[in-house]
Design a protein around this motif. Structure first.
Motif: not given
Length: 122
Positions: A4, A22, A24, A32, A34, A50, A96, A98, A109
């Protein structure tokens, strides 16, 4: 490997705007969630917003609601945080993250990127 990468930070005057990105990679983006967090000097890392890429659910912290907008581009594996009407108290390093749920506690996270500095001057 999950990666990320946050970018887009900078110096802006109060009342101005910035757009964070962000990027990824390394996982199934559509499955996912984020999240964006921020950490000011000497303070804890706070949840900001989010987006759930599975169903599009979005959440915001009260401190940014109405000023920040999170959005995603699943085709590009990117999530954006549009920040408007910035205040000096928004100054922080923005990260950020995930995961698989929109949890407000950062420790839940599993994946994190390097942060990007946002500085809002008065």
């Amino acid at each position: 490997d999950v990666q990320l990468q946050a970018s887009g930070g900078g110096l802006v005057q109060a009342g101005g705007s910035l757009r964070l990105s962000c990027q990824a990679s390394g996982f199934t983006f559509d499955d996912y969630v984020i999240g964006w967090f921020r950490q000011a000097p000497g303070k804890e890392r706070d949840w900001v917003s989010c987006i759930n890429n599975r169903d599009g659910t979005i959440e915001y912290a009260d401190s940014v609601k109405g000023r920040f907008t999170i959005s995603g581009d699943n085709a590009k594996n990117m999530v954006f945080l549009q920040m408007n009407r910035l205040k000096t108290e928004d100054t922080a390093v923005y990260y950020c993250a995930g995961g698989y749920g929109c949890y407000h506690g950062p420790r839940v996270w599993p994946d994190w990127g390097h942060g990007t500095q946002v500085t809002v001057s008065s």
